[in-house]
Write an enzyme that holds these catalytic residues in place. Structure first.
Site, PDB file in Angstrom:
ATOM      1  N   VAL A  64       0.859  -1.187   0.000  1.00  0.00           N
ATOM      2  CA  VAL A  64       0.000   0.000   0.000  1.00  0.00           C
ATOM      3  C   VAL A  64       0.899   1.242   0.000  1.00  0.00           C
ATOM      4  O   VAL A  64       1.003   1.953   0.999  1.00  0.00           O
ATOM      5  CB  VAL A  64      -0.970   0.003   1.208  1.00  0.00           C
ATOM      6  CG1 VAL A  64      -1.966   1.149   1.080  1.00  0.00           C
ATOM      7  CG2 VAL A  64      -1.716  -1.319   1.320  1.00  0.00           C
ATOM      8  N   PRO A  65       1.579   1.488  -1.130  1.00  0.00           N
ATOM      9  CA  PRO A  65       2.404   2.695  -1.206  1.00  0.00           C
ATOM     10  C   PRO A  65       1.521   3.932  -1.169  1.00  0.00           C
ATOM     11  O   PRO A  65       0.365   3.894  -1.607  1.00  0.00           O
ATOM     12  CB  PRO A  65       3.119   2.547  -2.554  1.00  0.00           C
ATOM     13  CG  PRO A  65       2.244   1.648  -3.357  1.00  0.00           C
ATOM     14  CD  PRO A  65       1.568   0.734  -2.382  1.00  0.00           C
ATOM     15  N   HIS A  66       2.066   5.007  -0.609  1.00  0.00           N
ATOM     16  CA  HIS A  66       1.272   6.219  -0.497  1.00  0.00           C
ATOM     17  C   HIS A  66       2.167   7.443  -0.439  1.00  0.00           C
ATOM     18  O   HIS A  66       3.331   7.356  -0.051  1.00  0.00           O
ATOM     19  CB  HIS A  66       0.356   6.164   0.731  1.00  0.00           C
ATOM     20  CG  HIS A  66       1.062   5.799   1.991  1.00  0.00           C
ATOM     21  ND1 HIS A  66       1.364   4.487   2.313  1.00  0.00           N
ATOM     22  CD2 HIS A  66       1.531   6.547   2.996  1.00  0.00           C
ATOM     23  CE1 HIS A  66       1.993   4.455   3.475  1.00  0.00           C
ATOM     24  NE2 HIS A  66       2.111   5.692   3.910  1.00  0.00           N
ATOM     25  N   ALA A  67       1.582   8.564  -0.835  1.00  0.00           N
ATOM     26  CA  ALA A  67       2.323   9.826  -0.826  1.00  0.00           C
ATOM     27  C   ALA A  67       1.335  10.980  -0.840  1.00  0.00           C
ATOM     28  O   ALA A  67       0.211  10.854  -1.334  1.00  0.00           O
ATOM     29  CB  ALA A  67       3.225   9.915  -2.062  1.00  0.00           C
TER      30      ALA A  67
END
Length: 154
Positions: A64-67
């Site tokens: 669950v990559p996030h930015a």
């Protein structure tokens, strides 16, 4: 929060072939550029910077990559199902084949955290993960993700 509010059916790809975590994140950035009008290089860099803080590979083949990014007015999700799992430095050392990226406005705050929790909760469901791995059709992936989320929404 429903995943339907995060996920656009045009921000889903199935059967994607990449050779590394970096390439997987680039695929997410490319979708963000195409669907959200963001700069692909900026999105990719933001995702890589977040990974430096610790892997977003949450286990069970899921990441669950996030930015947080300038230019967004709300949370957006991007889902990619990889053809072949890739090493992702996940907490359980398992390779990743399901990527659900979250892109938030710079000032999202707790909304960002609630979305992360919701996506993580949904993707912890073993039956859902198995079903997601059995199809590469974006419409079917969208139906699975939003159907599970809608029936379990808080």
């Amino acid at each position: 929060m429903f995943l339907t509010s995060l996920l656009d059916r045009h921000a889903i790809l199935g059967n994607v072939s990449v050779n590394s975590k970096r390439q997987g994140l680039q695929m997410v950035a490319d979708i963000a550029a195409r669907q959200l009008g963001l700069d692909s290089a900026e999105v990719h860099q933001a995702l890589l910077e977040r990974e430096k803080l610790g892997s977003t590979g949450v286990g069970l083949g899921v990441a669950v990559p996030h930015a947080a990014l300038k230019g967004l007015d709300r949370m957006h999700g991007i889902f990619v199902r990889l053809e072949t799992p890739v090493d992702y430095d996940s907490i359980d050392d398992m390779p990743v084949d399901l990527i659900f990226a979250l892109l938030a406005p710079e000032n999202a705050g707790t909304e960002h955290l609630r979305a992360l929790a919701k996506v993580s909760r949904v993707l912890r469901q073993k039956d859902l993960r198995e079903q997601l791995r059995k199809t590469d059709k974006p419409d079917a992936l969208y139906a699975l993700l939003t159907g599970i989320a809608d029936s379990n929404a808080a």
